[in-house]
Write an enzyme that holds these catalytic residues in place. Sequence first.
Site, mmCIF file in Angstrom:
data_model
loop_
_atom_site.group_PDB
_atom_site.id
_atom_site.type_symbol
_atom_site.label_atom_id
_atom_site.label_comp_id
_atom_site.label_asym_id
_atom_site.label_seq_id
_atom_site.Cartn_x
_atom_site.Cartn_y
_atom_site.Cartn_z
ATOM 1 N N LYS A 161 0.878 -1.143 0.012
ATOM 2 C CA LYS A 161 0.072 0.090 0.011
ATOM 3 C C LYS A 161 0.817 1.372 0.050
ATOM 4 O O LYS A 161 0.779 2.134 -0.701
ATOM 5 C CB LYS A 161 -0.953 0.041 1.192
ATOM 6 C CG LYS A 161 -1.747 -1.246 1.387
ATOM 7 C CD LYS A 161 -2.800 -1.279 2.493
ATOM 8 C CE LYS A 161 -1.923 -1.176 3.869
ATOM 9 N NZ LYS A 161 -1.260 -2.435 4.166
ATOM 10 N N ARG A 214 -9.237 1.211 9.423
ATOM 11 C CA ARG A 214 -8.941 -0.201 9.476
ATOM 12 C C ARG A 214 -9.720 -1.177 10.292
ATOM 13 O O ARG A 214 -9.644 -2.212 10.497
ATOM 14 C CB ARG A 214 -7.594 -0.341 10.372
ATOM 15 C CG ARG A 214 -6.436 -0.750 9.616
ATOM 16 C CD ARG A 214 -5.168 -0.217 10.483
ATOM 17 N NE ARG A 214 -4.038 -1.145 10.426
ATOM 18 C CZ ARG A 214 -2.914 -0.700 9.775
ATOM 19 N NH1 ARG A 214 -3.064 0.557 9.102
ATOM 20 N NH2 ARG A 214 -1.961 -1.338 9.705
ATOM 21 N N ARG A 216 11.693 -2.200 10.553
ATOM 22 C CA ARG A 216 10.885 -1.705 11.551
ATOM 23 C C ARG A 216 10.594 -2.516 12.538
ATOM 24 O O ARG A 216 10.752 -3.753 12.502
ATOM 25 C CB ARG A 216 9.351 -1.684 10.692
ATOM 26 C CG ARG A 216 9.112 -0.086 10.113
ATOM 27 C CD ARG A 216 8.106 0.021 9.212
ATOM 28 N NE ARG A 216 6.775 -0.578 9.649
ATOM 29 C CZ ARG A 216 5.647 -0.517 9.025
ATOM 30 N NH1 ARG A 216 5.579 0.106 8.041
ATOM 31 N NH2 ARG A 216 4.610 -1.047 9.439
ATOM 32 N N ARG A 259 -0.082 -8.827 13.352
ATOM 33 C CA ARG A 259 -0.409 -7.963 12.365
ATOM 34 C C ARG A 259 -1.542 -8.776 11.557
ATOM 35 O O ARG A 259 -2.437 -8.075 11.304
ATOM 36 C CB ARG A 259 0.585 -7.095 12.006
ATOM 37 C CG ARG A 259 1.426 -6.094 12.676
ATOM 38 C CD ARG A 259 2.511 -5.846 12.380
ATOM 39 N NE ARG A 259 2.329 -4.920 11.182
ATOM 40 C CZ ARG A 259 3.478 -4.892 10.172
ATOM 41 N NH1 ARG A 259 4.580 -5.338 10.532
ATOM 42 N NH2 ARG A 259 3.367 -4.030 9.135
HETATM 43 P P1 AP5 Z 1 4.761 -1.492 1.581
HETATM 44 O O1 AP5 Z 1 4.527 -0.605 0.715
HETATM 45 O O2 AP5 Z 1 6.055 -1.101 2.853
HETATM 46 O O3 AP5 Z 1 3.797 -2.620 2.213
HETATM 47 P P2 AP5 Z 1 2.407 -1.810 3.168
HETATM 48 O O4 AP5 Z 1 1.164 -2.486 2.601
HETATM 49 O O5 AP5 Z 1 2.495 -0.389 3.167
HETATM 50 O O6 AP5 Z 1 2.910 -2.367 4.653
HETATM 51 P P3 AP5 Z 1 2.732 -1.889 5.941
HETATM 52 O O7 AP5 Z 1 3.498 -2.849 6.823
HETATM 53 O O8 AP5 Z 1 3.248 -0.440 6.291
HETATM 54 O O9 AP5 Z 1 1.233 -1.694 6.136
HETATM 55 P P4 AP5 Z 1 0.568 -1.777 7.525
HETATM 56 O O10 AP5 Z 1 -0.761 -1.703 7.123
HETATM 57 O O11 AP5 Z 1 0.809 -2.883 8.593
HETATM 58 O O12 AP5 Z 1 1.533 -0.869 8.685
HETATM 59 P P5 AP5 Z 1 1.014 0.747 8.792
HETATM 60 O O13 AP5 Z 1 2.453 1.654 8.787
HETATM 61 O O14 AP5 Z 1 -0.292 1.340 8.159
HETATM 62 O O15 AP5 Z 1 5.573 -2.957 1.010
HETATM 63 C C1 AP5 Z 1 6.061 -3.962 1.906
HETATM 64 C C2 AP5 Z 1 7.602 -4.596 1.679
HETATM 65 O O16 AP5 Z 1 7.189 -5.249 0.153
HETATM 66 C C3 AP5 Z 1 8.284 -3.490 1.118
HETATM 67 O O17 AP5 Z 1 9.720 -3.975 1.287
HETATM 68 C C4 AP5 Z 1 8.316 -3.265 -0.419
HETATM 69 O O18 AP5 Z 1 9.502 -2.537 -1.145
HETATM 70 C C5 AP5 Z 1 7.961 -4.464 -1.001
HETATM 71 N N1 AP5 Z 1 6.910 -4.399 -2.300
HETATM 72 C C6 AP5 Z 1 5.878 -3.811 -2.127
HETATM 73 N N2 AP5 Z 1 5.147 -3.879 -3.252
HETATM 74 C C7 AP5 Z 1 5.756 -5.087 -3.825
HETATM 75 C C8 AP5 Z 1 5.706 -6.047 -4.982
HETATM 76 N N3 AP5 Z 1 4.359 -5.704 -5.648
HETATM 77 N N4 AP5 Z 1 6.424 -6.993 -5.175
HETATM 78 C C9 AP5 Z 1 7.529 -7.242 -4.344
HETATM 79 N N5 AP5 Z 1 7.681 -6.262 -3.292
HETATM 80 C C10 AP5 Z 1 6.980 -5.148 -3.124
HETATM 81 O O19 AP5 Z 1 0.677 0.651 10.419
HETATM 82 C C11 AP5 Z 1 1.759 0.369 11.306
HETATM 83 C C12 AP5 Z 1 1.045 0.422 12.953
HETATM 84 O O20 AP5 Z 1 0.507 1.587 13.239
HETATM 85 C C13 AP5 Z 1 -0.224 -0.696 12.850
HETATM 86 O O21 AP5 Z 1 0.112 -1.891 13.141
HETATM 87 C C14 AP5 Z 1 -0.844 -0.031 13.945
HETATM 88 O O22 AP5 Z 1 -0.450 -0.311 15.330
HETATM 89 C C15 AP5 Z 1 -0.805 1.445 13.785
HETATM 90 N N6 AP5 Z 1 -1.963 2.043 13.013
HETATM 91 C C16 AP5 Z 1 -1.888 2.407 11.642
HETATM 92 N N7 AP5 Z 1 -3.057 2.918 11.194
HETATM 93 C C17 AP5 Z 1 -3.943 2.797 12.194
HETATM 94 C C18 AP5 Z 1 -5.257 2.592 12.253
HETATM 95 N N8 AP5 Z 1 -5.953 3.198 11.168
HETATM 96 N N9 AP5 Z 1 -6.026 2.237 13.347
HETATM 97 C C19 AP5 Z 1 -5.217 1.783 14.573
HETATM 98 N N10 AP5 Z 1 -3.729 1.548 14.533
HETATM 99 C C20 AP5 Z 1 -3.128 1.833 13.260
#
Ligand code: AP5
Length: 214
Positions: free
Chosen positions: A15, A89, A161, A172
Site C-alpha cells: 500500500k 482499519r 521496522r 498484525r
Molecule cells: P509496503 O509498501 O511497505 O507495504 P504496506 O502495505 O504499506 O505495509 P505496512 O506494513 O506499512 O502496512 P501496515 O498497514 O501493516 O502498517 P502501517 O504503517 O499502516 O511494502 C512491503 C514491502 O514489500 C516493502 O519492502 C516493499 O518494497 C515491498 N513491495 C511492495 N510491493 C511489492 C511488490 N508488488 N512486489 C514485491 N515487493 C513489493 O501501520 C503500522 C501500525 O500503526 C499498525 O500496526 C498499528 O499499530 C498502527 N496504525 C496505523 N494505522 C492505524 C489505524 N487506522 N488504526 C489503528 N492503528 C493504526
Amino acid sequence: MGEILVFLGPPGAGKGTLASWYREKTGARHISTGDVLRQAVKDGTEVGKVAAGYMDAGKLVPLEVILDVLFEAVPNFSEGTILLDGFPRTVEQAEALDQRLSEKGLEVNRVVLFEIPDEDVVKRLSSRLLCPECGAVYNLESAPPKQEGVCDACGESLIRRRDDEPDSIRERLKVYWDSTAPLVSYYKERGKLIPIDASKGIQEVRAELEKVSG
Ligand code: AP5
C-alpha cells in the site's frame, strides 16, 4: 473536483509503496496513519508515547487516538484528491469517517483492495528496510538500495521496522483478518470496492492500479 481514495489490504501488501508512486504521478495528498504515528513516536509526542507499545506489538492504536491523528492530518477533506493509506482499519473507523465526511456532503469514492496471500506478506516484511530519516521503503528481494544498507534518497543508514519481527508480523496478520477484513464487505455492499492482485511484481501492480484508478 477531488476525491477520497482508500488503500485497503494486509500489512506488507504494498500500500505504502504504491501510494508514494500514485502521489508522485497524480499530486494526490497521501496520508498514511502508520507514517504519522511513526513520526509521533520518533518525536516523542504524547500520541507517540501512547501509540508505541501498540505498534511494536502489532496491535491497533485505540480509536480515539487514531481519529485525532487522522483529523489533525486532514482537517479539510474537500481539497484535492486525498489518498488514505492504513485508515480506516475497522468498521468502527469506517463509520466514524463516513460520519465526518457526510457532515461536509462528502463520501469515500473508491477503495482499492490489495489482495495477497499471508505467506507472501511474511516474505515481503522479513526483507523490508526503511529509511528512518526520509521514510523511503526498500526490499532486499524486490527493491534493494543501490548501496547496501544506505538510503538512495538521503544517504541515511537503513533500519528494519520494529513491527517487522516475526511475532509482530503474525499478530498484525491476525489483527488484519479479525478486524480489518470485515471492511471488504462493508465497502463492497456500498459499491466502492476495487480488488487488485497485489502479489504480482511492482510494475504489474502499478499497471493494474493505473487501469482501475483512472
Ligand atoms: P509496503 O509498501 O511497505 O507495504 P504496506 O502495505 O504499506 O505495509 P505496512 O506494513 O506499512 O502496512 P501496515 O498497514 O501493516 O502498517 P502501517 O504503517 O499502516 O511494502 C512491503 C514491502 O514489500 C516493502 O519492502 C516493499 O518494497 C515491498 N513491495 C511492495 N510491493 C511489492 C511488490 N508488488 N512486489 C514485491 N515487493 C513489493 O501501520 C503500522 C501500525 O500503526 C499498525 O500496526 C498499528 O499499530 C498502527 N496504525 C496505523 N494505522 C492505524 C489505524 N487506522 N488504526 C489503528 N492503528 C493504526
